[in-house]
Every structure is written in structure tokens, then in C-alpha cells.
Design an enzyme around this catalytic site. Structure first.
Site, PDB file in Angstrom:
ATOM      1  N   LYS A 176       7.462  -2.009   1.411  1.00 51.09           N
ATOM      2  CA  LYS A 176       6.794  -1.174   0.410  1.00 51.09           C
ATOM      3  C   LYS A 176       7.729  -0.036  -0.020  1.00 51.09           C
ATOM      4  O   LYS A 176       7.857   0.264  -1.207  1.00 51.09           O
ATOM      5  CB  LYS A 176       5.483  -0.597   0.990  1.00 51.09           C
ATOM      6  CG  LYS A 176       4.380  -1.639   1.101  1.00 51.09           C
ATOM      7  CD  LYS A 176       3.164  -1.159   1.893  1.00 51.09           C
ATOM      8  CE  LYS A 176       2.166  -2.313   2.036  1.00 51.09           C
ATOM      9  NZ  LYS A 176       0.997  -2.001   2.853  1.00 51.09           N
ATOM     10  N   GLN A 191      -1.223   2.531   6.692  1.00 49.71           N
ATOM     11  CA  GLN A 191      -1.089   1.110   6.973  1.00 49.71           C
ATOM     12  C   GLN A 191      -2.134   0.690   8.009  1.00 49.71           C
ATOM     13  O   GLN A 191      -2.286   1.324   9.053  1.00 49.71           O
ATOM     14  CB  GLN A 191       0.337   0.810   7.481  1.00 49.71           C
ATOM     15  CG  GLN A 191       0.632  -0.665   7.704  1.00 49.71           C
ATOM     16  CD  GLN A 191       0.639  -1.492   6.417  1.00 49.71           C
ATOM     17  OE1 GLN A 191       0.913  -0.988   5.333  1.00 49.71           O
ATOM     18  NE2 GLN A 191       0.320  -2.770   6.542  1.00 49.71           N
ATOM     19  N   ASP A 221      -4.863   2.374  -2.103  1.00 51.60           N
ATOM     20  CA  ASP A 221      -5.426   1.113  -1.614  1.00 51.60           C
ATOM     21  C   ASP A 221      -6.757   0.786  -2.297  1.00 51.60           C
ATOM     22  O   ASP A 221      -7.211  -0.357  -2.255  1.00 51.60           O
ATOM     23  CB  ASP A 221      -5.700   1.210  -0.102  1.00 51.60           C
ATOM     24  CG  ASP A 221      -4.534   0.713   0.747  1.00 51.60           C
ATOM     25  OD1 ASP A 221      -3.915  -0.289   0.349  1.00 51.60           O
ATOM     26  OD2 ASP A 221      -4.273   1.314   1.805  1.00 51.60           O
TER      27      ASP A 221
HETATM   28  N1  GUN Z   1      -2.661  -3.962   6.124  1.00 53.54           N
HETATM   29  C1  GUN Z   1      -2.714  -5.218   5.621  1.00 53.54           C
HETATM   30  N2  GUN Z   1      -2.992  -5.196   4.293  1.00 53.54           N
HETATM   31  C2  GUN Z   1      -3.110  -3.890   3.959  1.00 53.54           C
HETATM   32  C3  GUN Z   1      -3.380  -3.220   2.745  1.00 53.54           C
HETATM   33  O1  GUN Z   1      -3.591  -3.823   1.676  1.00 53.54           O
HETATM   34  N3  GUN Z   1      -3.409  -1.855   2.801  1.00 53.54           N
HETATM   35  C4  GUN Z   1      -3.204  -1.176   3.973  1.00 53.54           C
HETATM   36  N4  GUN Z   1      -3.291   0.164   3.930  1.00 53.54           N
HETATM   37  N5  GUN Z   1      -2.964  -1.769   5.114  1.00 53.54           N
HETATM   38  C5  GUN Z   1      -2.903  -3.115   5.114  1.00 53.54           C
END
Ligand code: GUN
Length: 305
Positions: free
Chosen positions: A58, A102, A125
């Protein structure tokens, strides 16, 4: 069987994600002319190796798009109060436009409390209840990245999907439920199929569009599909084979492509779209905050309700 005996075409998530990222980069350049650099804060608690890989990706992609990123790495032993304090600090930092914690967080931390602690206008998110409710009611809010990416793949592949029957397999808060909502906003007839559905396969065989997010390797094969269906496979599962381990989706790709008209491969389908939409959401959040700041400078009587 595919009556024309033709294989489905691949929906190229890498290429479409690259297009989204170039739109994001163009937007970032425009913001730079106003002296604004969109900034994403990523919070990672603990040592989960997969989460570390996701976060690294990311941050790398953010940099490529011209988005500044801040990383807050916290140990496994971080208390909920300490994590909430970090989020509070990021909420009030005017240089931070997007906040992503995360998931999963360690078991001693309440994930719901963490999500609710993020300022909804920085919730890239789209998991905060205010954004979930806003999405359901059709407001302009931050929307979960994976379903947004799936919608882009569908619209690029099919054009207008109005009136089509879409079946979403899986009902998670992260994918299934927001996906069903977005499809409804695109005027599809939507069925959500899940582990308690009576004859899930029969329902799925009625679908023009199938979106699968169940986390079960290769569960959906040709027998689940109407000829010509468009299949979006959200699953990413690592399986062991005689040739070593490999990634597969929730769809049995080799089987499904004999019946479907278009299908996302794994890897290279939905995966790249999720990161692209995270960065798009960071730019959207930046615009929302600029609008908010401009509105707050107006006399109260002229502010929009
Ligand atoms: N862990 C797995 N997928 C995601 C996501 O889309 N957002 C976040 N914050 N954590 C994740």
C-alpha cells in the site's frame, strides 16, 4: 457447458487498476497546484507477516501515485487505549487525510471500537458506521475499497448493468454487504447467497453477474453458473499442490471459464483494484476535507444542511 465452446475472456484487473492509479496521480498533481499533498496514515499493530506485506504494498503504491504516507508500527502488546490514542492524534492532525488501521488487530483489541474511533471523513476503508449508513442511503461517502474496485471492473466489462440479476456470494461487512448495496445503486436485482441459503447453487445459476467473496478455495465451478455470466472472484487463497503452493480464488477458474463470458483471474483480477481504490479514497477524503474546511469558513446562514 459454454454452448459456444469459447472460453471466457479475462477481466484484466492489473490494467484497469493502472488506469485508476493514473486518474489518482492526475488528481494528486492538481491538488499539488493548490499546495495540498494527500496523506495516508497506515497503522499496523503486531507482527502478522501477511499484514506486513499488504502494508508495504500500500505504501509503495501510494508513493508511486504521489501520495505521502505515514506508517505507525505498533507492537503486539499495544493496548486498546494506546491504539485509540494514536488514532485520536491522527484524527486531529490536519496534514493527515486518510487513516487505515490494518486488520486484523490482535485479539485483545476490539476491532469495532477501533473502526468507530476513526474520523469518518478520514475513514479510507469506508468501515465506519456513518459511512456504511451513508452508502446504504446513497450519499457521497467513503466506500469500501474492494467492492468499489469490483464495481469498476464490472462497469468497464459490461457497460450498463442496470436491470441485470447479480448474485453476491458471501455477506461480510468488508465485501458482501457493501457490494450488494453498490449493485443495487447500479439498478441490478441483487441476491445475497450465504452459508445458510437453501440451494445456493440454484440461485447462483440465475445470475448474470456473480461476485464471490467467501474465502473458500475454488468453491464455485461451472455447475454454479448460467452460460455467459460475468464472474468477479474476490477470493485469494494459498493452496498446496504437488508443484508447491499457489494462489487460487474462491472460483475454480479453469472450470468456470468454460461457461462464463468474462472472469477475473487470481492473481491479477480484483487484488490490484483494492489498493487502487484505497488511494482513490485517500484523494476523495482530501477533497471532502477541503470542502468541509471551505464550508466552515462561510457564515452559518449560507452553509448547506
Ligand atoms: N485487512 C484485509 N483487508 C483489509 C482492508 O480492506 N482494510 C483493512 N484496514 N485491513 C484489511
Amino acid at each position: 457447458m459454454n454452448t459456444s465452446a469459447r472460453l471466457a475472456r479475462d477481466i484484466d484487473g492489473k490494467a484497469i487498476a493502472a488506469q485508476v492509479l493514473s486518474e489518482v496521480a492526475a488528481d494528486v498533481r492538481e491538488l499539488a497546484q493548490q499546495g495540498v499533498t494527500p496523506t495516508l496514515a497506515v497503522v499496523l499493530v503486531g507482527e502478522d507477516p501477511a499484514s506486513h506485506v499488504y502494508v508495504r504494498n500500500k505504501i509503495l503504491r501510494a508513493k508511486e501515485a504521489g501520495i505521502r504516507s505515514l506508517e505507525r508500527r505498533l507492537p503486539d502488546t499495544t493496548s486498546q487505549a494506546q491504539l485509540l490514542a494514536v488514532i485520536a492524534e491522527l484524527n486531529t492532525d490536519p496534514s493527515v487525510n486518510g487513516i487505515l488501521v490494518q486488520l486484523p488487530v490482535p485479539a485483545h483489541i476490539d476491532e469495532g471500537a477501533v473502526i468507530q474511533a476513526i474520523d469518518p471523513i478520514k475513514d479510507v476503508d469506508g468501515f465506519h458506521r456513518e459511512n456504511v449508513g451513508g452508502l446504504v442511503q446513497g450519499h457521497d461517502v467513503l466506500t469500501p475499497c474492494t467492492p468499489s474496485g469490483c464495481m469498476r471492473l464490472l462497469l468497464d466489462t459490461c457497460g450498463d448493468i442496470s436491470g441485470l440479476h447479480a448474485v453476491v456470494i458471501g455477506r461480510s461487512n468488508i465485501v458482501g454487504k457493501p457490494m450488494a448495496t453498490l449493485l443495487l445503486h447500479a439498478h441490478c436485482s441483487v441476491s445475497v447467497v450465504h452459508s445458510r441459503s437453501v440451494d445456493a447453487k440454484a440461485l447462483c445459476r440465475l445470475a448474470d453477474i456473480v461476485v464471490v467473496a467467501v474465502g473458500k478455495p475454488q468453491m464455485i465451478d461451472a455447475d454454479w453458473l448460467k452460460p455467459g455470466a460475468v464472474v468477479i472472484d474476490v477470493g485469494i487463497n494459498r493452496i498446496e499442490t504437488d508443484q508447491g503452493s499457489r494462489l487460487v480464488g474462491d472460483v475454480d477458474y479453469a472450470s468456470a471459464r468454460t461457461v462464463a463470458s468474462a472472469i477475473t483471474p487470481v492473481p491479477g483480477g480484483v487484488g490490484p483494484m483494492t489498493i487502487a481504490y484505497l488511494l482513490k479514497n485517500t484523494v476523495i477524503a482530501t477533497h471532502l476535507q477541503l470542502k468541509h474546511a471551505a464550508l466552515s469558513l462561510l457564515p452559518t446562514s449560507t452553509q448547506e444542511a
